[in-house]
Design an enzyme around this catalytic site. Structure first.
Site, PDB file in Angstrom:
ATOM      1  N   CYS A 117       0.818  -1.219   0.000  1.00 39.57           N
ATOM      2  CA  CYS A 117       0.000   0.000   0.000  1.00 39.57           C
ATOM      3  C   CYS A 117       0.851   1.267   0.000  1.00 39.57           C
ATOM      4  O   CYS A 117       0.318   2.360  -0.190  1.00 39.57           O
ATOM      5  CB  CYS A 117      -0.923   0.012   1.205  1.00 39.57           C
ATOM      6  N   HIS A 256      -2.782   7.045   3.678  1.00 46.95           N
ATOM      7  CA  HIS A 256      -3.292   5.825   3.060  1.00 46.95           C
ATOM      8  C   HIS A 256      -4.637   5.486   3.692  1.00 46.95           C
ATOM      9  O   HIS A 256      -4.797   5.538   4.914  1.00 46.95           O
ATOM     10  CB  HIS A 256      -2.284   4.689   3.276  1.00 46.95           C
ATOM     11  N   ASN A 286     -10.100  -0.006   1.246  1.00 47.87           N
ATOM     12  CA  ASN A 286      -8.645   0.073   1.080  1.00 47.87           C
ATOM     13  C   ASN A 286      -8.296  -0.329  -0.357  1.00 47.87           C
ATOM     14  O   ASN A 286      -8.441  -1.488  -0.722  1.00 47.87           O
ATOM     15  CB  ASN A 286      -7.989  -0.868   2.094  1.00 47.87           C
TER      16      ASN A 286
HETATM   17  N1  ACO Z   1     -17.989  -8.987  10.562  1.00 47.62           N
HETATM   18  C1  ACO Z   1     -18.338  -9.368  11.795  1.00 47.62           C
HETATM   19  N2  ACO Z   1     -17.455  -9.862  12.682  1.00 47.62           N
HETATM   20  C2  ACO Z   1     -16.180  -9.957  12.296  1.00 47.62           C
HETATM   21  C3  ACO Z   1     -15.748  -9.573  11.020  1.00 47.62           C
HETATM   22  C4  ACO Z   1     -16.712  -9.062  10.133  1.00 47.62           C
HETATM   23  N3  ACO Z   1     -16.416  -8.653   8.887  1.00 47.62           N
HETATM   24  N4  ACO Z   1     -14.420  -9.774  10.929  1.00 47.62           N
HETATM   25  C5  ACO Z   1     -14.007 -10.269  12.100  1.00 47.62           C
HETATM   26  N5  ACO Z   1     -15.073 -10.383  12.938  1.00 47.62           N
HETATM   27  C6  ACO Z   1     -15.099 -10.884  14.295  1.00 47.62           C
HETATM   28  C7  ACO Z   1     -13.975 -11.828  14.594  1.00 47.62           C
HETATM   29  O1  ACO Z   1     -14.277 -13.136  14.199  1.00 47.62           O
HETATM   30  C8  ACO Z   1     -13.851 -11.694  16.080  1.00 47.62           C
HETATM   31  O2  ACO Z   1     -14.840 -12.471  16.700  1.00 47.62           O
HETATM   32  P1  ACO Z   1     -14.549 -13.260  18.055  1.00 47.62           P
HETATM   33  O3  ACO Z   1     -14.232 -12.201  19.067  1.00 47.62           O
HETATM   34  O4  ACO Z   1     -15.827 -13.970  18.309  1.00 47.62           O
HETATM   35  O5  ACO Z   1     -13.393 -14.147  17.751  1.00 47.62           O
HETATM   36  C9  ACO Z   1     -14.182 -10.229  16.331  1.00 47.62           C
HETATM   37  O6  ACO Z   1     -14.895  -9.778  15.180  1.00 47.62           O
HETATM   38  C10 ACO Z   1     -12.965  -9.366  16.516  1.00 47.62           C
HETATM   39  O7  ACO Z   1     -12.019  -9.661  15.465  1.00 47.62           O
HETATM   40  P2  ACO Z   1     -10.674  -8.914  15.344  1.00 47.62           P
HETATM   41  O8  ACO Z   1      -9.968  -9.363  14.110  1.00 47.62           O
HETATM   42  O9  ACO Z   1      -9.942  -9.004  16.641  1.00 47.62           O
HETATM   43  O10 ACO Z   1     -11.212  -7.422  15.140  1.00 47.62           O
HETATM   44  P3  ACO Z   1     -10.456  -6.084  15.240  1.00 47.62           P
HETATM   45  O11 ACO Z   1     -11.127  -5.229  16.231  1.00 47.62           O
HETATM   46  O12 ACO Z   1      -8.975  -6.243  15.342  1.00 47.62           O
HETATM   47  O13 ACO Z   1     -10.766  -5.465  13.807  1.00 47.62           O
HETATM   48  C11 ACO Z   1      -9.671  -5.111  11.709  1.00 47.62           C
HETATM   49  C12 ACO Z   1     -10.293  -6.106  12.630  1.00 47.62           C
HETATM   50  C13 ACO Z   1     -10.750  -4.130  11.269  1.00 47.62           C
HETATM   51  C14 ACO Z   1      -9.113  -5.801  10.494  1.00 47.62           C
HETATM   52  C15 ACO Z   1      -8.566  -4.374  12.484  1.00 47.62           C
HETATM   53  O14 ACO Z   1      -7.676  -5.285  13.065  1.00 47.62           O
HETATM   54  C16 ACO Z   1      -7.806  -3.434  11.628  1.00 47.62           C
HETATM   55  O15 ACO Z   1      -8.292  -2.414  11.228  1.00 47.62           O
HETATM   56  N6  ACO Z   1      -6.544  -3.743  11.382  1.00 47.62           N
HETATM   57  C17 ACO Z   1      -5.710  -2.915  10.562  1.00 47.62           C
HETATM   58  C18 ACO Z   1      -5.455  -3.638   9.381  1.00 47.62           C
HETATM   59  C19 ACO Z   1      -5.733  -2.879   8.146  1.00 47.62           C
HETATM   60  O16 ACO Z   1      -6.349  -1.847   8.089  1.00 47.62           O
HETATM   61  N7  ACO Z   1      -5.256  -3.485   7.133  1.00 47.62           N
HETATM   62  C20 ACO Z   1      -5.429  -3.020   5.849  1.00 47.62           C
HETATM   63  C21 ACO Z   1      -4.313  -3.565   5.124  1.00 47.62           C
HETATM   64  S1  ACO Z   1      -2.875  -2.746   5.607  1.00 47.62           S
HETATM   65  C22 ACO Z   1      -2.497  -2.069   4.270  1.00 47.62           C
HETATM   66  O17 ACO Z   1      -3.183  -1.202   3.867  1.00 47.62           O
HETATM   67  C23 ACO Z   1      -1.375  -2.629   3.576  1.00 47.62           C
END
Ligand code: ACO
Length: 330
Positions: A117, A256, A286
């Protein structure tokens, strides 16, 4: 050799997104998710999805065509095309060569650049060196992605995050003190496992393994989140120091567009007012290397960019990589 007093300026900007909109409500029909979860965790409401016959070169060519037109030059004037992408049409030929042909940039050298990215920032800074050295008069820098092809549409933890699109700029020489006045590029390969596209390259040991596997984005979301907020702060400090600016001097920040929570966390930590930050992740998700030029084009069209403005662009992504640039708008 560098041409004394020459700095690389952005002469034209363009962007393109596919027509098809995939909303959070649509995703509710595909995986076990809901609009509330996606909106509160990411800020994303919808994303664009490329048509079956569209690949990154098609999106990139559309954005590039507009950027060249807005720069007021002809395709033949372009000496260099760099395409930042994690989703090239194919390994080879490069997507840059395909775009060269589509646009008729017959005098341009062309290559792809992979920095996840952060790809657009890396590509822009690479092109800047060609301009400053006098090796190229005009360079077309494109970020183009069709991430929908490498997303596992059965994995709710990743499929809600990404979208397709392209953005482009034309760089050319300008006087000292205008254009790209500072940049900072960095990488941390030790964190490469946090964000990968497994089974997509020569790490596959046989044709059988290749046939049995499908390459999908694999991400350790929480770790990427922590990495992102750390390096956005670090990158901002480094690039502002090089530019001799304070954060108060910056008129607009184009980060980004991965996740609104990352952007808000960054703004709060850096004490940058919300009005100074461009965010359109709600509409496009993204789009990786396309996200910064896409947001730049939108800000420009909305009249948020004025001559003399100092614009900070900052990206982070797979590699791990991060990079920042300060552009003084001419
Ligand atoms: N819908 C509903 N529930 C979901 C979803 C969804 N789409 N995805 C995950 N969950 C659930 C999980 O299964 C988990 O359930 P559990 O507690 O019963 O196990 C719960 O939600 C929490 O999951 P986490 O993965 O811990 O959620 P988190 O709060 O960390 O959010 C996210 C996930 C949004 C991906 C976050 O970690 C994030 O923003 N990370 C940054 C990564 C990013 O932005 N990457 C983009 C790529 S980087 C780049 O641009 C190169």
């Amino acid at each position: 050799m560098t041409c004394q007093g020459v700095q690389a300026q952005i002469l034209g900007v363009g962007s393109y997104v596919p027509e098809k909109v995939l909303s959070n409500k649509d995703l509710e029909q595909m995986v076990d998710t809901n609009d509330e979860w996606i909106t509160s965790r990411t800020g994303i409401k919808e994303r664009r999805i490329a048509a079956e016959n569209q690949a990154s070169s098609d999106l990139g060519a559309e954005a590039g065509k507009i950027a060249v037109k807005n720069a007021g030059i002809s395709p033949e004037d372009i000496d260099l095309i760099i395409v930042a992408t994690s989703t090239p049409d194919m390994y080879f030929p490069s997507t840059a060569c395909l775009i060269q042909d589509k646009l008729g940039c017959t005098n341009a050298a062309a290559f792809d650049l992979a920095a996840g990215c952060t790809g657009f920032i890396y590509a822009m800074v690479a092109a800047e060196q060609f301009i400053k050295s006098g090796t190229a008069r005009y360079a077309l820098v494109i970020g183009a992605e069709v991430l929908s092809r490498i997303v596992n549409w059965e994995d709710r933890s990743t499929c809600v995050l990404f979208g397709d699109g392209a953005g482009a700029v034309v760089l050319g020489a300008g006087p000292e003190g205008e254009g790209i006045i500072a940049s900072h590029l960095a990488a941390e390969g030790s964190g490469s496992q946090l964000l990968t596209l497994p089974c997509s390259g020569s790490r596959i040991s046989s044709n059988e393994e290749a046939a049995a596997n499908k390459a999908y984005i694999s991400m350790q979301g929480r770790e990427v989140f922590k990495f992102a907020v750390r390096v956005m702060e670090e990158g901002t400090k480094k690039v502002l120091e090089k530019a001799g600016l304070s954060k108060e001097d910056v008129n607009l920040v184009i980060p980004h567009q991965a996740n609104i929570r990352i952007i808000e966390h960054y703004a709060k930590k850096m004490k940058i007012p919300k009005e100074k930050i461009v965010a359109n992740v709600d509409k496009y998700g993204n789009t990786s290397a396309a996200s910064i030029p896409l947001a730049l084009d939108e800000a420009l069209q909305q009249g948020r960019i004025k001559p003399g403005y100092d614009i900070l662009m900052i990206g982070f992504g797979a590699g791990l990589t991060w990079g920042a640039a300060v552009v003084r708008w001419a």
